[in-house]
Design an enzyme around this catalytic site. Structure first.
Site, PDB file in Angstrom:
ATOM      1  N   CYS A 381       0.832  -1.202   0.000  1.00 23.16           N
ATOM      2  CA  CYS A 381       0.000   0.000   0.000  1.00 23.16           C
ATOM      3  C   CYS A 381       0.872   1.261   0.000  1.00 23.16           C
ATOM      4  CB  CYS A 381      -1.005  -0.054   1.149  1.00 23.16           C
ATOM      5  SG  CYS A 381      -2.481   0.904   0.762  1.00 23.16           S
ATOM      6  N   HIS A 507      -3.673  -5.087   0.352  1.00 26.29           N
ATOM      7  CA  HIS A 507      -3.110  -5.626   1.602  1.00 26.29           C
ATOM      8  C   HIS A 507      -3.143  -7.151   1.611  1.00 26.29           C
ATOM      9  CE1 HIS A 507      -2.773  -1.839   3.911  1.00 26.29           C
ATOM     10  NE2 HIS A 507      -3.707  -1.437   3.059  1.00 26.29           N
ATOM     11  N   GLU A 509      -1.491  -9.151   3.376  1.00 22.64           N
ATOM     12  CA  GLU A 509      -1.351  -9.710   4.724  1.00 22.64           C
ATOM     13  C   GLU A 509      -2.704 -10.081   5.346  1.00 22.64           C
ATOM     14  OE1 GLU A 509      -1.049  -6.570   3.872  1.00 22.64           O
ATOM     15  OE2 GLU A 509      -1.586  -5.158   5.455  1.00 22.64           O
TER      16      GLU A 509
HETATM   17  N1  GLN Z   1      -2.066   6.661   2.714  1.00 23.21           N
HETATM   18  C1  GLN Z   1      -2.141   5.894   1.526  1.00 23.21           C
HETATM   19  C2  GLN Z   1      -3.477   6.035   0.827  1.00 23.21           C
HETATM   20  O1  GLN Z   1      -4.458   6.373   1.447  1.00 23.21           O
HETATM   21  C3  GLN Z   1      -1.836   4.429   1.785  1.00 23.21           C
HETATM   22  C4  GLN Z   1      -2.796   3.773   2.703  1.00 23.21           C
HETATM   23  C5  GLN Z   1      -2.308   2.466   3.269  1.00 23.21           C
HETATM   24  O2  GLN Z   1      -1.109   2.208   3.278  1.00 23.21           O
HETATM   25  N2  GLN Z   1      -3.212   1.656   3.786  1.00 23.21           N
HETATM   26  O3  GLN Z   1      -3.562   5.789  -0.346  1.00 23.21           O
END
Ligand code: GLN
Length: 538
Positions: A381, A507, A509
């Site tokens: 992310c 994600h 994970e």
């Molecule tokens: N802050 C980033 C976004 O909103 C990544 C978010 C995250 O890592 N879950 O796109």
């Protein structure tokens, strides 16, 4: 007919109710029952999506896009089944539903009160999943008995016990038996008080699960049973375990599942099949190699902030018969001077998810270090977004490239807010959440990992790879190997030619379980093992 098990906590928080609930569920599932677990949290936020990790640890996201308590992660990892929005309910959500109904006129003429309106809504939600045909629903009540805010939940349990047939409900109370070193004694008094407090509210535990650092003698168990008014065989010892994944076996030895089944008047049950679970534990406990993986994040001092990532490494490590040592590296303190000394010696780098600008420069430097030193790299992310920014600045020649999250005036917004996000002002539940499909390019590293052209993964973010730059990235050597087939959004980037360099907007994970370790983590650990071997030869 669905049966209900409630898990409450006494004396102190952090006793591991989620793990006990998940372990009981695992044992029941291994005996062939269809089981689910849900968590009722007494705080007033509608969901934990707006809480920062210092308050509440990681926010777990379900397939259907619910932002939930991290215990749901344990439920999924233990049971290898998905949870949903219905599995996590907060006081805020309960009140929101009741108040919305009140505005619609559902209670016209009536005073809306905690009893019966709030408790009715709690009970409705406690029984909601019964429609899906579960044999047993385990409900974990967050917080500690005695908290003002958990009272309506305890009252709802009392009412359900009163309404349902006697052997349809069961209460397991998790408590602490502290050891006083000076007196060399385990103490039962806090548990007595906690049980008494619950009894004053009309709920009496059927089973006591006692967290303890020392074995409980039969004498002590008998004392607890007598003073707390439970049967002696219903006093269960929960000793500290070397790994949370040992707890189902410890609970099996203590016969927690059998005692529950008996109390629920379920008399026929097959022997539990824990073959896969035990196979996993045996690999976990007998690693043949070891790697050091750097976790680059800004919440590294918090055990719970990257919970699912740490657990996914445990699953992937076992799969590789390799002990994964996580080396926490605080991104705020990485700079050009010390990056080499901080990261040298690692066999792989994972740049963590996150929000806001704190620690960003350190993350970008870490990516650069991994890219230039052929060190296996895995960005999740925000970590993926940082790999895109690093590449833009240092390989595509876009000086000052950034994400508009951190720099709204950047000349090169290589990571930008999605069109659909631009006019959203509300913060709760408005990110891109839950599972989305992704199409993988054949021949890519991602394809080698997933062995499939179409995958589905969970998201939680607002910003995205900016497709205006896709071609320049490709020309400079960073490939978008996974694309959302409906929206064309870039979900995976990689650098062909690097031994292992992959960034994912989602994600992974969140979907790793004991029985199905996530392939990205499995391959990343494998790449780290290979790196470590190469290092040894050099
Ligand atoms: N802050 C980033 C976004 O909103 C990544 C978010 C995250 O890592 N879950 O796109």
């Amino acid at each position: 007919m669905t049966k209900y098990v409630f898990v409450t906590g006494g004396v102190t928080s952090s006793l591991g109710k989620g793990i006990i609930a998940a372990s009981l569920a695992k044992l029941l599932q291994a005996r062939g029952f269809k089981v689910t677990i849900q968590k009722f949290d007494p705080y007033i936020n509608v969901d934990p999506g707006t809480l920062n990790p210092y308050e509440h640890g990681e926010c777990f996201v379900t397939e259907d896009g619910a932002e939930t308590d991290l215990d749901l992660g344990h439920y999924e990892r233990f049971l290898n089944t998905f949870t949903s929005q219905a599995n996590n309910v907060t006081t805020g959500r309960i009140y929101q539903t009741v108040i919305n109904k009140e505005r619609e006129g559902a209670f016209l003429g009536k005073t809306v009160q905690v009893i019966p309106h709030i408790t009715d809504e709690i009970k409705r939600r406690m029984q909601l999943l019964a429609k899906e045909g579960f044999d047993i629903i385990i409900t974990e009540i967050g917080g500690t008995v005695g908290d003002i805010e958990s009272l309506p939940f305890i009252e709802a349990v009392r009412q359900l016990q009163w309404e349902l047939p006697e052997d349809d409900c069961l209460v397991v109370h998790l408590t602490l038996i502290p050891y006083l070193r000076a007196a060399k004694e385990l103490k039962t008094k806090p548990t007595q008080h906690s049980v008494r407090m619950m009894s004053e509210n009309g709920v009496h535990p059927d089973i006591l699960v006692c967290r303890t650092e020392h074995p409980l003698s039969n004498e002590l168990k008998a004392k607890l049973a007598l003073f707390c008014n439970v049967k002696t065989d219903a006093v269960i010892e929960a000793a500290d375990a070397s790994s949370i994944y040992e707890v189902p076996l410890l609970m099996q030895q203590e016969q927690l599942d059998i005692i529950c089944l008996k109390k629920l008047n379920i008399t026929w049950y097959p022997e539990p099949d824990l073959t896969i679970w035990k196979g996993f534990l045996s690999k976990l406990n007998n690693p043949k190699s070891e790697v050091n993986i750097g976790l680059i994040g800004k919440y590294i001092e918090l055990q719970d902030a990257y919970k699912s990532i740490l657990e996914a490494f445990i699953h992937a490590g076992a799969m590789n018969e390799c002990k994964v040592n996580i080396v926490n590296v605080h991104s705020e303190f990485i700079d050009t001077e010390n990056v080499e000394s901080k990261l040298n010696g690692l066999d792989g780098l994972l740049v963590a998810p996150g929000f806001g600008h704190r620690g960003i420069d350190g993350k970008i430097l870490a990516v650069q270090y991994a890219r230039e030193n052929a060190l296996p790299f895995f960005g999740i992310c925000l970590g993926m977004q940082m790999s895109v920014i690093e590449f833009a600045r240092n390989k595509v020649g876009l000086a000052g490239a950034h994400s508009t999250e951190m720099d709204s005036n950047t000349p090169y917004p290589v990571i930008d807010l999605m069109e659909g996000q631009k006019n959203i002002t509300n913060k709760g539940g408005t990110m891109r959440l839950g599972s989305y499909p992704c199409k993988i390019e054949k021949g890519s590293l991602a394809y080698e990992v997933y062995q499939s052209e179409v995958i589905s993964e969970r998201h939680r973010h607002r910003w995205e790879f900016n497709n205006d730059y896709k071609e320049s990235f490709k020309a400079a050597g960073l490939k978008a190997s996974g694309i959302n087939p409906e929206t064309d959004l870039v979900e995976i980037v990689e650098i062909p030619g690097h031994p292992f360099f992959i960034g994912v907007q989602y994600h992974p994970e969140l979907k790793s379980t004991v029985e199905a370790p996530h392939p990205l983590f499995v391959h990343f650990v494998k790449a780290a093992k290979a790196f470590s071997k190469r290092k040894a030869i050099v």
